[in-house]
Scaffold this active site. Structure first.
Site, PDB file in Angstrom:
ATOM      1  N   ASN A 281       4.684  -7.181   3.995  1.00 19.60           N
ATOM      2  CA  ASN A 281       5.222  -6.209   3.789  1.00 19.60           C
ATOM      3  C   ASN A 281       6.713  -6.090   3.922  1.00 19.60           C
ATOM      4  O   ASN A 281       7.279  -4.935   3.379  1.00 19.60           O
ATOM      5  CB  ASN A 281       4.478  -5.180   4.744  1.00 19.60           C
ATOM      6  CG  ASN A 281       2.888  -4.774   4.350  1.00 19.60           C
ATOM      7  OD1 ASN A 281       2.770  -5.152   3.245  1.00 19.60           O
ATOM      8  ND2 ASN A 281       2.389  -4.459   5.279  1.00 19.60           N
ATOM      9  N   GLY A 282       7.220  -6.934   4.591  1.00 20.61           N
ATOM     10  CA  GLY A 282       8.792  -6.753   4.674  1.00 20.61           C
ATOM     11  C   GLY A 282       9.345  -6.983   3.390  1.00 20.61           C
ATOM     12  O   GLY A 282      10.629  -6.518   3.290  1.00 20.61           O
ATOM     13  N   ALA A 283       8.610  -7.804   2.523  1.00 24.15           N
ATOM     14  CA  ALA A 283       9.328  -7.873   1.250  1.00 24.15           C
ATOM     15  C   ALA A 283       9.641  -6.508   0.702  1.00 24.15           C
ATOM     16  O   ALA A 283      10.256  -6.415  -0.506  1.00 24.15           O
ATOM     17  CB  ALA A 283       8.357  -8.804   0.451  1.00 24.15           C
ATOM     18  N   MET A 284       8.720  -5.522   0.763  1.00 27.65           N
ATOM     19  CA  MET A 284       8.605  -4.152   0.068  1.00 27.65           C
ATOM     20  C   MET A 284       9.399  -3.183   0.984  1.00 27.65           C
ATOM     21  O   MET A 284       9.279  -2.075   0.695  1.00 27.65           O
ATOM     22  CB  MET A 284       7.249  -3.757  -0.146  1.00 27.65           C
ATOM     23  CG  MET A 284       6.582  -4.767  -1.078  1.00 27.65           C
ATOM     24  SD  MET A 284       7.431  -5.197  -2.676  1.00 27.65           S
ATOM     25  CE  MET A 284       7.339  -3.436  -3.364  1.00 27.65           C
ATOM     26  N   ILE A 307      -7.947  -1.620   3.876  1.00 31.24           N
ATOM     27  CA  ILE A 307      -8.786  -1.017   3.130  1.00 31.24           C
ATOM     28  C   ILE A 307      -9.737  -1.555   2.369  1.00 31.24           C
ATOM     29  O   ILE A 307     -11.000  -1.474   2.030  1.00 31.24           O
ATOM     30  CB  ILE A 307      -8.485   0.617   2.756  1.00 31.24           C
ATOM     31  CG1 ILE A 307      -7.373   0.292   1.507  1.00 31.24           C
ATOM     32  CG2 ILE A 307      -7.565   1.265   4.043  1.00 31.24           C
ATOM     33  CD1 ILE A 307      -7.047   1.419   0.757  1.00 31.24           C
ATOM     34  N   CYS A 392      -0.075   0.515  11.875  1.00 27.26           N
ATOM     35  CA  CYS A 392      -0.442  -0.372  10.891  1.00 27.26           C
ATOM     36  C   CYS A 392       0.683  -0.355   9.719  1.00 27.26           C
ATOM     37  O   CYS A 392       1.937  -0.461  10.211  1.00 27.26           O
ATOM     38  CB  CYS A 392      -1.825  -0.068  10.335  1.00 27.26           C
ATOM     39  SG  CYS A 392      -2.055   1.465   9.861  1.00 27.26           S
ATOM     40  N   ASP A 394       0.915   2.379   7.160  1.00 30.43           N
ATOM     41  CA  ASP A 394       1.183   3.780   7.011  1.00 30.43           C
ATOM     42  C   ASP A 394       0.775   4.515   8.189  1.00 30.43           C
ATOM     43  O   ASP A 394       1.126   5.704   8.265  1.00 30.43           O
ATOM     44  CB  ASP A 394       0.193   4.522   5.781  1.00 30.43           C
ATOM     45  CG  ASP A 394       0.833   3.889   4.557  1.00 30.43           C
ATOM     46  OD1 ASP A 394       1.894   3.579   4.500  1.00 30.43           O
ATOM     47  OD2 ASP A 394      -0.034   3.862   3.609  1.00 30.43           O
ATOM     48  N   GLY A 395      -0.231   4.041   9.018  1.00 27.68           N
ATOM     49  CA  GLY A 395      -0.550   4.509  10.297  1.00 27.68           C
ATOM     50  C   GLY A 395      -1.517   5.791  10.330  1.00 27.68           C
ATOM     51  O   GLY A 395      -1.412   6.774  11.124  1.00 27.68           O
ATOM     52  N   TRP A 396      -2.397   5.419   9.232  1.00 31.06           N
ATOM     53  CA  TRP A 396      -3.384   6.548   9.104  1.00 31.06           C
ATOM     54  C   TRP A 396      -4.765   5.894   8.857  1.00 31.06           C
ATOM     55  O   TRP A 396      -5.805   6.849   8.703  1.00 31.06           O
ATOM     56  CB  TRP A 396      -3.255   7.761   7.957  1.00 31.06           C
ATOM     57  CG  TRP A 396      -2.887   7.035   6.501  1.00 31.06           C
ATOM     58  CD1 TRP A 396      -3.385   6.085   6.066  1.00 31.06           C
ATOM     59  CD2 TRP A 396      -1.724   7.335   5.705  1.00 31.06           C
ATOM     60  NE1 TRP A 396      -2.848   5.804   4.712  1.00 31.06           N
ATOM     61  CE2 TRP A 396      -2.057   6.749   4.620  1.00 31.06           C
ATOM     62  CE3 TRP A 396      -0.952   8.457   5.732  1.00 31.06           C
ATOM     63  CZ2 TRP A 396      -1.110   6.876   3.595  1.00 31.06           C
ATOM     64  CZ3 TRP A 396       0.009   8.664   4.748  1.00 31.06           C
ATOM     65  CH2 TRP A 396      -0.314   7.912   3.283  1.00 31.06           C
TER      66      TRP A 396
END
Length: 800
Positions: A281-284, A307, A392, A394-396
């Site tokens: 995710n660091g790439a984005m 998910i 995580c 987005d945290g939801w």
């Protein structure tokens, strides 16, 4: 076909056998339908008892009786498969060239996937008797409880004038997001460290994905440790991006420990993702924190999948149950359906393969990962007095699972009905779990509000996720996008709760039946609580005013029967588990949830409900016997009080009788004393049984007195001296009791016999006193000289 009613989202796909699939609700019956009639008028011959209020029949297909179905089905037969999100699968069979399948399919599609959110049953059913109070008030009340300010009660006026910003020594309620300008997926009120200003909160929000800054979800009332949540930090590909405001905010979670040394507590940053996913995710633009940038912190990765993995795992589990259960949607025999010689499909390897298929679904492994991560968080907060920040991407999704489950383990209040509602409304609804996307319901995307939201897929769009305050990135809404965002995240969390209930059957006020009914209500779209994707969207859609409340409905069901209702846990003992639940690793091996997973495919094997019913019947009988016992004890107590009263009255009567006897004895002694005194004066006193006293007195008292005084005494045979008591004249006087003759008869006797009594009521002998005992007066007839020489023993007039 009824509409509008409880709905599911649908997805159409082509199958190899010519069957179309519709994801929604249904039953397990495989039926042959032969005739369809578009309904333009009320249908009298259809049983409408199953319809909810404001539902109507839109399409009707009449079934005709046919010969028993053969095991080999005709290839020309047309099938319609409906897949429900509650583990149900239904397959309808239609005869070819009747166009029945398309009519039913179109009707189901219109009902289960309306174009607008306002076409859902929750809106179209009209005013509901299960009113939905604004959950903002309940959220504030929960905040007050967490801060130790439970004596304050929230109200809408408090929300409107902004007077809810209370605080304690460490934390405060901030109204920075009251208009959702900072973060549109966060609630209107947030708990943040007291030493952090609102300006610093806003600055820190730019460093977190979706502006979801670290905020407090739960705080320990004794140690000061907290459980916080956020989204991932935007550290970038090189992991070198930093934010002073974010680091200061996170550092304030490590408040000073209450001990003699005054050291600061440890901070754990729990990343729910696998480490490789976080690095990817660091790439984005995303990524994870560096422990060197955050004071006294340690980074931990839980390795919970995203998910998409959960959606695919749930689909495999559903297919496994449909294939290997006691009944299946296609009507074919499963491996373990009939037993006997066909058991295991004729060989043991078939059964082994079926069990292996369950493991391959991965569902239980995912459940165990969530349970283990939550137990780890709860243990460090409870045992080490540490603070834990969970996030995580987005945290939801995964964050909501871990934080809410850890809260359930830490706080016994959340294991009650009211606490469970507060927990769900706080950590799932208020903190923006996208229910519409995850459950597959329509949202307000593409409506006049023009509010779309980015998908939570673990990857990012081409632009960095530094969402500006108060803005969403527009995105086209289509069926593929909705299907891509569907995932049973909340269902999986409730499954985890059922596992804890199995491990700790005495710790929860609610039962497994309650959890099943609760999930069914969430998926039905009958109520508005779980519509939309955030608190802001529900407010804009007017959900609170227009839709019924799920919590009010469940409370109504419980109140209709009281404690014997199936939602109550018969074994609940709040004193047995009034501390945190910290299950060891060996206890965290999950199993299938029989009441939910097996209720359609293995109905006879799902014995938990029947066992609960039997226990509940026994509990009802026991309750009736206990009430009868209490009534009997109350009656016995009344009898005991009556007996005590009678005994007291009897004791009083005995006392009165004893007093009367004492008085009678005293009167008898007085009478005897008077008699002896009068006899010593030469009088003869006779008492009759009726109480009449007769006194005989000599005619000449003076002579009698002189005779008594001057006549020589004569010696009796026993050696005593005696006098001649003969008189010349006797006078008979009769005295009766006071209650027989009015006035004072004894006084008149005294007046008659006393020679010293004058007519005017005076006495010629002032120094004399009539002989008297108690209330009886006796007048003596004697002259002065005689009495002066007379000696009477005083013991005659003494009373005992």
């Amino acid at each position: 076909m009824a509409a509008p009613g409880p709905r599911r989202s649908v997805s159409v796909r082509s199958l190899s056998d010519g069957c179309e699939s519709l994801e929604g609700a249904g039953s397990w019956d495989a039926l042959e339908w032969t005739k369809n009639e578009p309904v333009t008028r009320p249908v009298s011959h259809v049983n409408l008892e199953f319809l909810l209020e404001a539902e109507r029949v839109v399409e009707e297909v009449v079934k005709i009786q046919s010969a028993p179905r053969q095991t080999d089905k005709s290839s020309s037969r047309r099938l319609l498969q409906i897949i429900g999100k509650d583990m149900r699968i239904i397959v309808f069979g239609f005869r070819p060239q009747t166009k029945q399948r398309r009519v039913i399919f179109d009707a189901l599609s219109r009902c289960t996937n309306p174009a607008r959110i306002w076409d859902l049953y929750a809106f179209t059913c009209g005013p509901s008797k299960f009113s939905n109070p604004n959950p903002k008030v309940r959220l504030l009340n929960e905040y007050f409880r967490l801060l130790g300010k439970g004596f304050h009660r929230a109200s809408m006026s408090m929300i409107e004038d902004g007077s809810f910003a209370l605080s304690n020594d460490l934390w405060r309620i901030s109204d920075t997001n009251s208009n959702y300008t900072m973060c549109q997926s966060y609630p209107f009120a947030l708990i943040v460290p007291k030493n952090i200003s609102d300006e610093e909160v806003i600055q820190a929000s730019t460093f977190r994905a979706r502006c979801r800054i670290p905020v407090i979800s739960w705080c320990h009332p004794g140690t000061g440790g907290v459980l916080a949540r956020s989204s991932q930090p935007l550290v970038g590909l090189m992991m070198n991006m930093r934010s002073n405001a974010d680091e200061k905010l996170v550092a304030e979670l490590c408040t000073q420990l209450v001990d003699e040394k005054g050291s600061r507590r440890k901070l754990y940053i729990a990343d729910a993702r696998p480490r490789k996913n976080a690095l990817a995710n660091g790439a984005m633009g995303g990524g994870s924190e560096s422990s060197s940038n955050y004071f006294q912190s340690e980074i931990v990765f839980f390795g919970i999948d995203n998910i998409h993995a959960m959606r695919e795992s749930f689909a495999r589990l559903r297919d496994y149950l449909d294939t290997h259960g006691a009944a299946s949607s296609d009507g074919m025999s499963s491996f373990l359906r009939h037993g006997g010689w066909t058991w295991g499909g004729g060989n043991l390897s078939s059964m082994s393969a079926s069990v292996s298929t369950l493991g391959d679904s991965g569902w239980l492994i995912h459940v165990q990962s969530v349970l283990a991560g939550s137990a780890w968080i709860a243990a460090h907060v409870a045992l080490e007095s540490a603070s834990v920040l969970v996030h995580c991407s987005d945290g939801w999704d995964r964050t909501s699972q871990l934080v809410s489950l850890a809260n359930l383990m830490l706080d016994p209040y959340y294991r009650t009905f009211t606490g469970f509602q507060a927990l769900v409304e706080k950590d799932w609804l208020a903190f923006g779990h996208p229910f519409s996307d995850r459950v597959g319901m329509p949202s307000i995307s593409g409506t006049s509000f023009e509010l779309t939201r980015q998908s939570s897929t673990g990857s990012f769009s081409s632009s960095p996720m530094r969402q500006s305050s108060g803005s969403f990135t527009p995105q086209a809404s289509n069926s593929s996008h909705a299907q891509n965002n569907y995932s049973p995240i909340f269902l999986q969390w409730v499954d985890c709760v059922s596992q804890l209930l199995r491990i700790y059957p005495f710790a929860f006020e609610f039962s497994s039946t309650f959890l099943v009914d609760f999930l069914d209500c969430v998926l039905s779209c009958r109520f508005g609580n779980f519509l939309c994707n955030s608190e802001k969207e529900r407010q804009q859609c007017g959900v609170y005013e227009a839709c019924g409340c799920l919590w009010a409905y469940l409370a109504y069901l419980r109140s209709s029967e009281g404690s014997p209702h199936a939602h109550y846990n018969l074994f609940y003992d709040p004193l047995k588990h009034n501390e945190p639940l910290l299950p060891p690793a060996a206890a965290l091996a999950p199993t299938l949830w029989p009441q939910f997973h097996l209720r359609w495919a293995c109905l006879s094997e799902s014995q938990a409900g029947e066992l609960d019913a039997e226990c509940r019947n026994m509990a009802i009988k026991f309750s009736e016997m206990r009430k009868a016992k209490e009534a009997a004890e109350m009656k016995a107590k009344e009898y005991s009080v009556a007996m005590e009263t009678l005994n007291a009255e009897l004791r009083n009567e005995k006392q009165v009788s004893s007093s009367a006897m004492n008085l009678a004895k005293r009167a008898s002694k007085e009478s005897a004393a008077i008699k002896r005194a009068m006899q010593s004066l030469g009088c003869r006193v006779d008492f009759t049984s009726s109480g009449i006293c007769t006194v005989d007195v000599e005619s000449n008292p003076k002579e009698t007195s002189q005779k008594l005084m001057h006549s020589p005494p004569r010696r009796e045979s026993d050696g005593t001296l005696g006098r001649d008591d003969k008189s010349d004249l006797s006078l008979s006087i009769t005295a009766v009791a006071d209650d027989v003759v009015s006035g004072n008869p004894l006084g008149r006797v005294c007046e008659t016999l006393c020679p010293l009594y004058t007519r005017d009521g005076g006495c010629r002998w002032p120094d004399a006193a009539c002989a008297q005992l108690g209330s009886q007066h006796v007048g003596l007839t004697a002259d002065f000289d005689a009495f002066d020489r007379l000696s009477i023993n005083e013991e005659y007039f003494q009373s005992e």
